[in-house]
Motif scaffolding. Sequence first.
Motif, PDB file in Angstrom:
ATOM      1  N   LEU A   1     104.527 119.177  52.745  1.00  0.00           N
ATOM      2  CA  LEU A   1     102.947 118.827  51.948  1.00  0.00           C
ATOM      3  C   LEU A   1     103.008 119.825  50.767  1.00  0.00           C
ATOM      4  N   ASP A   2     103.445 121.309  51.433  1.00  0.00           N
ATOM      5  CA  ASP A   2     102.968 122.354  50.440  1.00  0.00           C
ATOM      6  C   ASP A   2     103.961 121.144  48.427  1.00  0.00           C
ATOM      7  N   THR A   3     104.677 120.543  48.476  1.00  0.00           N
ATOM      8  CA  THR A   3     104.947 120.610  47.272  1.00  0.00           C
ATOM      9  C   THR A   3     103.795 119.482  46.728  1.00  0.00           C
ATOM     10  N   LEU A   4     103.518 118.560  47.642  1.00  0.00           N
ATOM     11  CA  LEU A   4     103.007 117.186  47.632  1.00  0.00           C
ATOM     12  C   LEU A   4     101.471 117.492  47.410  1.00  0.00           C
TER      13      LEU A   4
ATOM     14  N   GLU B   1     100.999 119.797  45.277  1.00  0.00           N
ATOM     15  CA  GLU B   1     101.370 120.302  43.629  1.00  0.00           C
ATOM     16  C   GLU B   1     101.339 119.123  43.180  1.00  0.00           C
ATOM     17  N   ILE B   2     102.066 118.084  43.604  1.00  0.00           N
ATOM     18  CA  ILE B   2     102.371 117.067  42.532  1.00  0.00           C
ATOM     19  C   ILE B   2     102.020 115.794  42.433  1.00  0.00           C
ATOM     20  N   LEU B   3     100.127 115.397  43.562  1.00  0.00           N
ATOM     21  CA  LEU B   3      99.690 114.882  43.639  1.00  0.00           C
ATOM     22  C   LEU B   3      98.465 114.380  43.029  1.00  0.00           C
ATOM     23  N   ASP B   4      97.446 114.271  42.746  1.00  0.00           N
ATOM     24  CA  ASP B   4      96.694 113.975  41.522  1.00  0.00           C
ATOM     25  C   ASP B   4      95.501 115.073  42.923  1.00  0.00           C
TER      26      ASP B   4
ATOM     27  N   SER C   1      93.335 115.533  49.247  1.00  0.00           N
ATOM     28  CA  SER C   1      92.629 116.520  49.161  1.00  0.00           C
ATOM     29  C   SER C   1      94.044 117.235  50.207  1.00  0.00           C
ATOM     30  N   ARG C   2      94.379 118.606  50.645  1.00  0.00           N
ATOM     31  CA  ARG C   2      95.060 119.389  52.095  1.00  0.00           C
ATOM     32  C   ARG C   2      93.644 118.968  52.466  1.00  0.00           C
ATOM     33  N   LEU C   3      93.534 118.461  53.826  1.00  0.00           N
ATOM     34  CA  LEU C   3      92.714 118.780  54.577  1.00  0.00           C
ATOM     35  C   LEU C   3      92.751 119.768  55.712  1.00  0.00           C
TER      36      LEU C   3
END
Length: 260
Positions: A195-198, A200-203, A208-210
């Motif tokens: 999730l940490d990498t996601l 960074e690489i998602l718009d 959004s990180r919930l």
Amino acid sequence: MNILLIEDEYLASEKLEAQLLRYDPTIRVVGTIDSIRNAVRWFESNPTPDLAFLDIHLSDGNSFEIFQKVEVKCPIIFTTAYDEYAVKAFKVNSIDYLLKPISNEDLAAAMDKFKALRQSQPQTPALDMHQIMALLNRNASPITETPNYKNRFLVKSGQKIRSVSTDEIAYFYAEDKIVFLITTNGQRFITDYTLDTLQEILDPEQFSRLNRQFIAHIHSIDEIHPYLKGRLKVYVKPTTDKEIIISNERAAAFKEWLGK
């Protein structure tokens, strides 16, 4: 050697701790901190560690804010999944800069460098943020292009591999050290990304990180309800039996994201 980890992704911090112990079994991880707020509290109330690993992007903001709120006396090794910073700016004061996913070889090289500097300069000064920010401003190239966010994921479906567009993704969630991709029609696939990498690489306009367990597409947010102590309870579509709670620290930023 006492080392502090400042990392908001549980799986990433767990992996880093395992890598450090593999490098040197005598290393002692004195704490794992997941936010700017908790990092400031930790530095205010604990002895200075020998070294700290610091993720640049934390759930409640940019980790440089820590240095504006409390004096950090230990050397820092920065980590991030998104290479948007001037690497040379961090190669000072026994600092290194590691891109995620961190390889054992890169980690060992950074630790070897730290040990060598500590032996040659026992009184190596702690991080000088004024120097770092000056170097950043001088060395960093202006970002004029739109960030190249990931827009497709390859997933395994039975014996086949298929491509899933981010427009088809409702959310990602982590469970038992596995990250799942959930599509808008309810299909579930395993992904190799943390999730940490996601994050960074998602718009960030779309995702959004919930919390520690969920990253959601804006179109998957179904309902929001006030929860205890200023927190929010979120319902997504497709529905999930997992409770999604947004912390008080993240609530304001989440509502701002929804309202853009």
